[in-house]
Design a protein around this motif. Structure first.
Motif, PDB file in Angstrom:
ATOM      1  N   PHE A 139       0.014  -1.688  -0.141  1.00  0.00           N
ATOM      2  CA  PHE A 139      -0.128  -0.264  -0.048  1.00  0.00           C
ATOM      3  C   PHE A 139       1.059   1.355  -0.029  1.00  0.00           C
ATOM      4  O   PHE A 139       0.688   2.447   0.290  1.00  0.00           O
ATOM      5  CB  PHE A 139      -0.876   0.381   1.017  1.00  0.00           C
ATOM      6  CG  PHE A 139      -1.950  -1.002   0.792  1.00  0.00           C
ATOM      7  CD1 PHE A 139      -2.729  -1.121   0.717  1.00  0.00           C
ATOM      8  CD2 PHE A 139      -1.844  -2.000   2.322  1.00  0.00           C
ATOM      9  CE1 PHE A 139      -3.787  -2.857   0.147  1.00  0.00           C
ATOM     10  CE2 PHE A 139      -2.073  -3.722   2.211  1.00  0.00           C
ATOM     11  CZ  PHE A 139      -3.109  -3.636   1.168  1.00  0.00           C
ATOM     12  N   VAL A 196      -9.164   2.309   8.964  1.00  0.00           N
ATOM     13  CA  VAL A 196      -7.960   1.832   8.508  1.00  0.00           C
ATOM     14  C   VAL A 196      -6.863   0.974   8.853  1.00  0.00           C
ATOM     15  O   VAL A 196      -6.918  -0.150   8.626  1.00  0.00           O
ATOM     16  CB  VAL A 196      -7.382   2.557   7.297  1.00  0.00           C
ATOM     17  CG1 VAL A 196      -5.779   2.346   6.456  1.00  0.00           C
ATOM     18  CG2 VAL A 196      -8.249   3.891   6.586  1.00  0.00           C
ATOM     19  N   ARG A 230      -6.611  -2.995   8.312  1.00  0.00           N
ATOM     20  CA  ARG A 230      -5.077  -3.332   7.050  1.00  0.00           C
ATOM     21  C   ARG A 230      -3.976  -3.907   7.901  1.00  0.00           C
ATOM     22  O   ARG A 230      -3.354  -2.900   8.441  1.00  0.00           O
ATOM     23  CB  ARG A 230      -5.243  -1.825   6.661  1.00  0.00           C
ATOM     24  CG  ARG A 230      -3.618  -2.158   5.280  1.00  0.00           C
ATOM     25  CD  ARG A 230      -3.802  -0.595   4.545  1.00  0.00           C
ATOM     26  NE  ARG A 230      -4.552  -0.889   3.877  1.00  0.00           N
ATOM     27  CZ  ARG A 230      -4.764   0.883   3.445  1.00  0.00           C
ATOM     28  NH1 ARG A 230      -3.498   1.249   3.705  1.00  0.00           N
ATOM     29  NH2 ARG A 230      -6.064   0.352   2.222  1.00  0.00           N
ATOM     30  N   LYS A 255      -9.039  -5.701   2.148  1.00  0.00           N
ATOM     31  CA  LYS A 255      -8.893  -4.479   1.548  1.00  0.00           C
ATOM     32  C   LYS A 255      -8.901  -3.233   0.997  1.00  0.00           C
ATOM     33  O   LYS A 255      -8.968  -2.692   1.194  1.00  0.00           O
ATOM     34  CB  LYS A 255      -7.650  -5.572   0.476  1.00  0.00           C
ATOM     35  CG  LYS A 255      -7.125  -4.919  -0.056  1.00  0.00           C
ATOM     36  CD  LYS A 255      -6.018  -5.483  -1.309  1.00  0.00           C
ATOM     37  CE  LYS A 255      -6.430  -6.140  -2.380  1.00  0.00           C
ATOM     38  NZ  LYS A 255      -6.018  -6.613  -3.189  1.00  0.00           N
ATOM     39  N   GLN A 256     -10.602  -4.026   0.958  1.00  0.00           N
ATOM     40  CA  GLN A 256     -11.183  -3.091   0.553  1.00  0.00           C
ATOM     41  C   GLN A 256     -11.735  -2.142   1.382  1.00  0.00           C
ATOM     42  O   GLN A 256     -11.952  -0.894   0.928  1.00  0.00           O
ATOM     43  CB  GLN A 256     -12.634  -3.796  -0.695  1.00  0.00           C
ATOM     44  CG  GLN A 256     -12.234  -4.422  -1.641  1.00  0.00           C
ATOM     45  CD  GLN A 256     -13.172  -5.559  -2.094  1.00  0.00           C
ATOM     46  OE1 GLN A 256     -14.333  -6.110  -1.292  1.00  0.00           O
ATOM     47  NE2 GLN A 256     -13.499  -6.260  -3.177  1.00  0.00           N
ATOM     48  N   ALA A 285      -9.078   0.354   2.028  1.00  0.00           N
ATOM     49  CA  ALA A 285      -8.935   1.473   1.093  1.00  0.00           C
ATOM     50  C   ALA A 285     -10.566   2.669   0.603  1.00  0.00           C
ATOM     51  O   ALA A 285      -9.930   3.444   1.078  1.00  0.00           O
ATOM     52  CB  ALA A 285      -9.191   0.387  -0.325  1.00  0.00           C
ATOM     53  N   LYS A 286     -11.620   2.101   1.502  1.00  0.00           N
ATOM     54  CA  LYS A 286     -12.613   2.913   0.975  1.00  0.00           C
ATOM     55  C   LYS A 286     -12.336   3.903   2.770  1.00  0.00           C
ATOM     56  O   LYS A 286     -12.486   4.842   2.353  1.00  0.00           O
ATOM     57  CB  LYS A 286     -13.953   1.885   1.874  1.00  0.00           C
ATOM     58  CG  LYS A 286     -14.591   1.310   0.132  1.00  0.00           C
ATOM     59  CD  LYS A 286     -15.946   0.692   0.870  1.00  0.00           C
ATOM     60  CE  LYS A 286     -16.144  -0.030   0.266  1.00  0.00           C
ATOM     61  NZ  LYS A 286     -17.339  -1.301   0.116  1.00  0.00           N
ATOM     62  N   GLU A 331      -9.733   4.845   3.935  1.00  0.00           N
ATOM     63  CA  GLU A 331      -8.727   5.453   3.931  1.00  0.00           C
ATOM     64  C   GLU A 331      -8.815   6.494   2.710  1.00  0.00           C
ATOM     65  O   GLU A 331      -8.257   7.483   2.297  1.00  0.00           O
ATOM     66  CB  GLU A 331      -6.847   4.679   3.018  1.00  0.00           C
ATOM     67  CG  GLU A 331      -5.676   5.568   2.466  1.00  0.00           C
ATOM     68  CD  GLU A 331      -4.844   4.567   2.297  1.00  0.00           C
ATOM     69  OE1 GLU A 331      -5.185   4.131   1.358  1.00  0.00           O
ATOM     70  OE2 GLU A 331      -3.823   4.525   2.718  1.00  0.00           O
ATOM     71  N   ASP A 332      -9.389   6.659   1.846  1.00  0.00           N
ATOM     72  CA  ASP A 332     -10.521   7.880   0.947  1.00  0.00           C
ATOM     73  C   ASP A 332     -11.485   8.475   1.087  1.00  0.00           C
ATOM     74  O   ASP A 332     -10.988  10.250   0.718  1.00  0.00           O
ATOM     75  CB  ASP A 332     -10.896   6.800  -0.194  1.00  0.00           C
ATOM     76  CG  ASP A 332     -10.081   5.347  -1.324  1.00  0.00           C
ATOM     77  OD1 ASP A 332      -9.114   5.909  -1.666  1.00  0.00           O
ATOM     78  OD2 ASP A 332     -10.532   5.137  -1.923  1.00  0.00           O
TER      79      ASP A 332
END
Lengths: 368, 268
Positions: B101, B244, B248, B258-259, B262-263, B265-266
């Protein structure tokens, strides 16, 4: 609340009651504080009870807080019902040996110690009755459930405090314990009211030389239990069941629930009537011995809906629908009454606080 | 009549801490049983007696993190009749998959980075070769290991439950740390197998056994980590960066963790 021949049990004689039960060779189990909740724990006397504690339950949340300092039954309930005491979470069934003379099978003996459970709630009694129908009534009785059930002495407590998650009044199971107990207590401002529900209960009361309760105490008890029922904020409208649940089979709301549901199975684990189990074979690495065990299972696991070559309930949507439809509708066709006793445990102990009463209301909306 | 030769077992290590290989050694009495059933032909962690392949059964610990790993794994696969990946690193890339990442800069860590030949990612064994079974956990559970080895040696398809840690917690009559104490616990979306150790010690689950609601082959977990992440944020007041960090972790490179990470983190 049925009027029984009630007696006054002063607070400073509560231990006499417990000791009278112990003298009959019962192990005492009661809700004791453990890890931020109450669990069934072995006690020797009343000191070990949750004096001065009260629970505060909400969807997905449970906290123990300060309660009335003079009371020991203000905690409504913890995650356990009577289920774990009769339907063991992990039950050895058979020990299998593979020797030179072939396979031998030794069944696990069904044994249990006389156990008195102090502080059983009306919802738990209703659920026990339901599980008795499933496990021991009819042609095939489960010996393990039967052995444990026969050795139980049940000391009920009428609820005088409802949680926001409780809805036993709408399910017709509480908050007063009507039957199925040996003794029933009501905790009052000054001590307890105690009444018998069995011959053993009568004998225990007779051994204590208690004064008969007068009208003021009986009235205080009645009012406390009625107020508890009136304070319940959740309910299920049972009039339309079971048909309305069947009619909701293709409702889009199931998808909405599935977007929130973790499929973790906590609701079914804490449900006092859920009876699903799996039989597992646990062999040794040498493969000359194996233990066959029965463990609690759930319709929320990925394996539960698997039949040869196909999973009947691959997604959470189908699993939640299976659970709720069985509990509230198919159960009525199968066993003659609802599988829900309104204890609210599935609401409290759902990690994300999914509330079945709200889901049912949404599913039964006609215009959805 | 000559004796039927015992199946040959090999244990291989890739990028890992060796903890899962130690779980094999921790089989204790069962290790003797295993030694009676198989010829432990190659297990450098345990013995300097290292026999050449082919092997009937190979256990692979660790993730693929160097170009050399890729070639070696391919050779391992060719030498093994059945191949089982063991542990978080082998099944999902492990904690070292955190590098996947970021922009990896080995010079930040190593004084002489010119000696380091590494890939920019750490990836599970199944991303590179076919795997016959995956044994999850950080580390793996020795009872599950004994069960799977027993099944494979008996010619039976191994089967392990894909349900949540919560079921085991409740079977053991433990109080839920998430509901009763507000501890962030990954148990509801994590695969059972550890015996619910952390909640049993009043701690939240770290998710060592990977996403729940999964059956073999991998990559098909339906665990609703999105809903649990939302609950962490809304009910436990966890900020996005902390959400996150929770997802993670040991299995951060495995969907759906993982998904979910990622959401957030965005969003963060």
């Amino acid at each position: 609340m049925t009027d029984r021949c009630a007696f006054k049990l002063p607070r400073d004689r509560f231990d006499d009651l417990l000791q009278a039960i112990r003298q009959r060779n019962y192990l005492l189990l009661a809700p004791v504080e453990r890890d931020g909740s109450v669990m069934w724990g072995e006690i020797e006397g009343s000191r070990e009870l949750a004096w001065g504690k009260a629970d505060s339950q909400a969807p997905g949340s449970y906290r123990l807080e300060a309660g009335h300092p003079e009371r020991c039954f203000e905690v409504t309930h913890g995650p356990q019902s009577l289920k774990s005491l009769t339907f063991s979470p992990r039950q050895k069934l058979v020990h299998v040996r593979c020797g030179d003379d072939g396979l031998t099978f030794d069944s696990e003996a069904a044994e249990s110690k006389p156990t008195a459970v102090i502080g059983v709630r009306a919802c738990d009694l209703a659920a026990l009755k339901m599980q008795e129908r499933i496990f021991i009534e009819g042609e095939y009785a489960d010996p393990y459930f039967k052995a444990r059930r026969e050795k139980l002495l049940l000391v009920a407590v009428n609820c005088t405090r409802a949680q926001p998650t409780c809805f036993c009044a709408s399910m017709g199971t509480g908050p007063a314990a009507e039957s199925g107990f040996d003794l029933v207590l009501t905790e009052l401002e000054e001590g307890f009211l105690v009444a018998a529900g069995s011959r053993t209960g009568e004998e225990i009361i007779a051994s204590l030389n208690l004064d008969a309760a007068g009208e003021p105490e009986q009235e205080e008890a009645r009012q406390a239990v009625e107020a508890c029922a009136a304070s319940q904020t959740r309910s299920i409208n049972t009039e339309q069941l079971p048909q309305a649940m069947y009619a909701a089979h293709d409702h889009p709301h199931w998808d909405d629930i599935a977007s929130r549901c973790l499929s973790c199975a906590n609701c079914t684990m804490v449900c006092p009537t859920c009876f699903c189990h799996a039989v597992e074979e646990v062999p040794t690495l040498s493969r000359d011995e194996s233990e066959r065990i029965r463990v609690w299972d759930s319709c929320f696991t990925p394996e539960h809906g698997y039949i040869h070559g196909k999973n009947m309930r691959p997604a959470t949507r189908e699993r939640y629908r299976m659970w709720l439809t069985h509990k509230l509708a198919a159960w009525i066709d199968q066993f003659g009454s609802s599988g829900c006793v309104g204890c609210g445990r599935c609401i409290t102990w759902c990690p994300v606080g999914i509330d079945l009463t709200a889901e049912v209301a949404a599913l039964l909306e006609k215009d959805a | 009549m000559s004796e039927v030769p015992k199946p040959r077992l090999a244990v291989f290590k890739f990028a890992s801490c060796d903890g899962c290989q130690l779980s094999v050694l921790s089989l204790e009495e069962d290790l003797l049983v295993l030694g009676g059933k198989v010829d432990i032909a190659y297990f450098p962690e345990a013995s300097s007696r290292m026999l050449d392949g082919p092997y009937d059964l190979g256990l692979v610990e660790g993730s693929v993190s160097t170009p050399e790993d890729v070639h070696r794994l391919s050779a391992v696969r060719e030498q093994c009749g059945k191949l089982v990946s063991i542990g978080a690193c082998a099944t999902s890339g492990g904690i070292q998959a955190l590098r996947n990442f970021i922009d990896l800069d080995v010079s930040a860590v190593y004084p002489s980075p010119e000696y380091i030949d590494t890939l920019s990612t750490s990836t599970p064994i199944s991303e590179h070769v076919d795997v016959d079974f995956e044994l999850w956990g950080c580390p793996i559970d020795k009872q599950q290991l004994a069960l799977v080895l027993g099944d494979l040696l008996a010619g039976v398809k191994p089967r392990l439950p894909g349900s949540s840690v919560c079921i085991e917690c409740k079977r053991r009559q433990r109080t839920c740390v998430l509901v009763a104490r507000g501890e962030a616990c990954l148990g509801p979306v994590t695969r059972t197998g550890c015996g619910a150790i952390c909640p049993g010690m009043s701690r939240g689950c770290y998710g060592c056994f990977g996403p729940a609601d999964a059956s073999f082959p991998p990559g098909r977990s339906q665990a609703n980590s999105d809903a649990l992440a939302l609950h962490f944020h809304e009910a436990l007041k966890m900020d996005a960066a902390d959400v996150v960090r929770h997802f993670r972790g040991i299995h951060g490179y495995m969907d759906p963790f993982k998904q979910t990470a990622a959401k957030w983190e965005d969003d963060g």
